[in-house]
Design a protein around this motif. Structure first.
Motif, short mmCIF file in Angstrom:
data_model
loop_
_atom_site.label_atom_id
_atom_site.label_comp_id
_atom_site.label_asym_id
_atom_site.label_seq_id
_atom_site.Cartn_x
_atom_site.Cartn_y
_atom_site.Cartn_z
N ILE A 26 5.22 8.18 0.47
CA ILE A 26 4.90 8.99 -0.81
C ILE A 26 3.61 9.95 -0.35
O ILE A 26 2.77 9.60 0.04
N TRP A 27 3.99 11.32 -0.66
CA TRP A 27 3.17 12.27 -0.32
C TRP A 27 2.98 13.04 -1.75
O TRP A 27 3.81 13.14 -2.60
N LYS A 28 1.67 13.51 -1.91
CA LYS A 28 1.32 14.39 -3.05
C LYS A 28 -0.02 14.97 -2.91
O LYS A 28 -1.08 14.58 -2.41
N SER A 29 0.34 16.28 -3.20
CA SER A 29 -0.74 17.25 -3.00
C SER A 29 -1.02 17.93 -4.55
O SER A 29 -0.35 17.96 -5.35
N ARG A 30 -2.50 18.10 -4.51
CA ARG A 30 -2.95 19.25 -5.66
C ARG A 30 -3.38 20.27 -5.10
O ARG A 30 -4.52 20.36 -4.59
N GLY A 31 -2.78 21.36 -5.20
CA GLY A 31 -3.23 22.69 -4.24
C GLY A 31 -3.33 22.38 -2.74
O GLY A 31 -2.33 21.92 -2.31
N LYS A 32 -4.61 22.71 -2.37
CA LYS A 32 -4.92 22.25 -0.90
C LYS A 32 -4.96 20.80 -0.59
O LYS A 32 -5.32 20.56 0.44
N ASN A 33 -5.31 20.13 -1.56
CA ASN A 33 -6.03 18.87 -1.56
C ASN A 33 -4.60 17.76 -1.52
O ASN A 33 -3.86 17.61 -2.24
N LEU A 36 -2.14 11.86 -1.51
CA LEU A 36 -1.27 10.81 -1.07
C LEU A 36 -0.80 11.12 0.51
O LEU A 36 -0.01 12.42 0.43
N LYS A 37 -1.01 10.44 1.39
CA LYS A 37 -0.43 10.76 2.72
C LYS A 37 0.57 9.79 3.34
O LYS A 37 0.13 9.05 4.12
N GLY A 38 1.78 9.95 2.88
CA GLY A 38 2.76 9.06 3.29
C GLY A 38 2.95 7.44 3.02
O GLY A 38 2.75 6.84 3.97
N VAL A 39 2.55 7.31 1.72
CA VAL A 39 2.22 5.92 1.60
C VAL A 39 3.47 4.91 1.31
O VAL A 39 4.47 5.18 0.74
N ASP A 40 3.42 3.78 2.15
CA ASP A 40 4.59 2.87 1.97
C ASP A 40 3.89 1.60 1.51
O ASP A 40 2.68 1.17 1.72
N LEU A 41 4.72 0.97 0.51
CA LEU A 41 4.23 -0.37 -0.21
C LEU A 41 5.44 -0.98 -0.72
O LEU A 41 6.45 -0.31 -1.41
N GLN A 42 5.51 -2.31 -0.47
CA GLN A 42 6.62 -3.19 -1.12
C GLN A 42 6.11 -4.51 -1.87
O GLN A 42 5.13 -5.06 -1.18
N ILE A 43 6.44 -4.47 -3.06
CA ILE A 43 6.06 -5.48 -3.97
C ILE A 43 7.30 -6.42 -4.32
O ILE A 43 8.29 -5.98 -4.77
N LEU A 52 -7.17 -1.51 -4.28
CA LEU A 52 -8.65 -1.44 -4.34
C LEU A 52 -9.26 -0.48 -3.39
O LEU A 52 -8.50 0.00 -2.44
N GLY A 53 -10.25 0.24 -3.50
CA GLY A 53 -11.01 1.33 -2.65
C GLY A 53 -11.83 2.19 -3.18
O GLY A 53 -12.06 2.18 -4.28
N PRO A 54 -12.55 2.93 -2.51
CA PRO A 54 -13.59 3.92 -2.93
C PRO A 54 -12.94 4.88 -3.95
O PRO A 54 -11.73 5.16 -3.73
N SER A 55 -13.94 5.42 -4.81
CA SER A 55 -13.22 6.56 -5.49
C SER A 55 -12.67 7.67 -4.81
O SER A 55 -13.03 8.07 -3.81
N GLY A 56 -11.68 8.42 -5.44
CA GLY A 56 -11.03 9.37 -4.69
C GLY A 56 -9.84 9.04 -3.56
O GLY A 56 -9.54 9.85 -2.97
N ALA A 57 -9.70 7.61 -3.58
CA ALA A 57 -8.81 7.34 -2.51
C ALA A 57 -7.33 7.57 -2.83
O ALA A 57 -6.47 7.42 -1.99
N GLY A 58 -7.14 7.90 -3.96
CA GLY A 58 -5.64 8.23 -4.19
C GLY A 58 -4.92 6.95 -5.27
O GLY A 58 -3.79 6.96 -5.49
N MET A 238 -7.24 1.37 -0.25
CA MET A 238 -6.77 2.38 -0.02
C MET A 238 -8.00 3.31 0.51
O MET A 238 -9.12 3.21 -0.18
N ALA A 239 -7.78 4.13 1.12
CA ALA A 239 -8.88 5.23 1.59
C ALA A 239 -8.33 6.49 2.01
O ALA A 239 -7.44 6.58 2.70
N ASP A 240 -8.79 7.58 1.44
CA ASP A 240 -8.34 8.99 1.65
C ASP A 240 -6.63 8.95 1.65
O ASP A 240 -6.11 9.77 2.78
N GLY A 241 -6.26 8.67 0.65
CA GLY A 241 -4.90 8.79 0.57
C GLY A 241 -3.94 8.03 1.28
O GLY A 241 -2.75 8.29 1.13
#
Length: 275
Positions: A26-33, A36-43, A52-58, A238-241
């Motif tokens: 999963i990739w997601k951009s807003r403008g140049k930001n 999300l950078k290729g997130v994989d997750l299975q539940i 969990l993770g710091p603010s702005g992690a995505g 999560m951290a930095d997307g």
């Protein structure tokens, strides 16, 4: 010593069974930001996962991509083996029409930070509105189910109240009942206690704990690390997307491997709760 929570004593997932919720690249951009950078997750079905993770992690963006409030730029979200917000075509996927996405979204309950109740509707009307309008339930059946759900969240005595007459904790519990009224396959919670005064937080967390005991599949974005330790089967940091650490809650939160996870937990948990 860390004691396993009874909620965690569930059978190990069968590797032959497909994950109930599956995120693939999963990739997601807003403008140049790039959020999300290729997130994989299975539940697995019935699993409780905390993000969990710091603010702005995505984290919140990832949650919104799962129910297609936001559509990923690339990658596919599957719920119960159905691609959400897109459909296969030739060698790839194309986006679906919004009305078709809305039908899918009905199966994915979402509880937001700020309640989002209709102020001009009573508690009862807030809960039955979508089942009658979207699910085409009879009003009689929707009302009966609403009473069951309000009792479940401890608010059956507030059935005729309006949101302005409720505390923040009560409003959020009504929001949980409203999401459950759609009989969703999975429940998403986006920082459900962040807008509450600390003394009201326990009301909402207790309602989610009660829901966990029913076997509902849940994905919870939260800053309440101790709550995640108590309730989650698995935790994704999560951290930095990106997801930098993912595994059994008791392992990730008690024996973190990634330095960012260790730093985040050191800031979030009192010293006596660590380790």
């Amino acid at each position: 010593m860390t004691v396993a929570n009874p909620l965690h004593s569930r059978p190990e997932p069968d590797p032959q069974v497909k994950p109930f919720v599956r995120l693939e690249k999963i990739w997601k951009s807003r403008g140049k930001n790039v959020v999300l950078k290729g997130v994989d997750l299975q539940i697995s079905n019935g699993e409780i996962t905390c993000l969990l993770g710091p603010s702005g992690a995505g984290k919140s963006t990832l949650l919104r991509c799962i129910n297609a409030i936001e559509l990923a730029d690339r990658g596919v979200v599957y719920v119960d083996d159905v691609p959400i917000g897109c459909k296969p075509q030739k060698d790839g996927f194309v986006r679906m029409r919004e009305r078709d996405v809305a039908r899918q979204r009905a199966d994915i309950g979402m509880v937001f930070q700020n309640f989002n109740l209709f102020p001009h509707m009573s508690v009862l009307e807030n809960i039955i509105d979508a089942p009658v309008r979207v699910r085409r339930e009879s009003r009689e059946a929707a009302v009966e189910h609403a009473h069951v759900l309000l009792k479940q969240v401890g608010l059956d005595h507030k059935v005729n109240a309006y949101p302005r007459h409720l505390s923040g904790g009560q409003q959020q519990r009504v929001a949980i009942a409203r999401a459950l009224a759609m009989r969703p396959k999975v429940m998403l919670f986006d920082e459900p206690t962040s807008a509450l005064d600390p003394h009201l937080t326990h009301e909402v967390l207790d309602a989610i704990r009660d829901l966990a005991s029913t076997g509902m599949t849940m994905i919870i974005v939260t800053h309440e690390v101790q709550f995640a330790r108590d309730i989650a089967d698995t935790v994704a940091i999560m951290a930095d997307g990106e997801i930098i650490e993912h595994g059994a809650a008791i392992d990730v939160l008690s024996r973190p491997k990634h330095p960012v996870t260790r730093s985040f937990l050191a800031r979030s948990l009192p010293m006596e709760a660590q380790g």
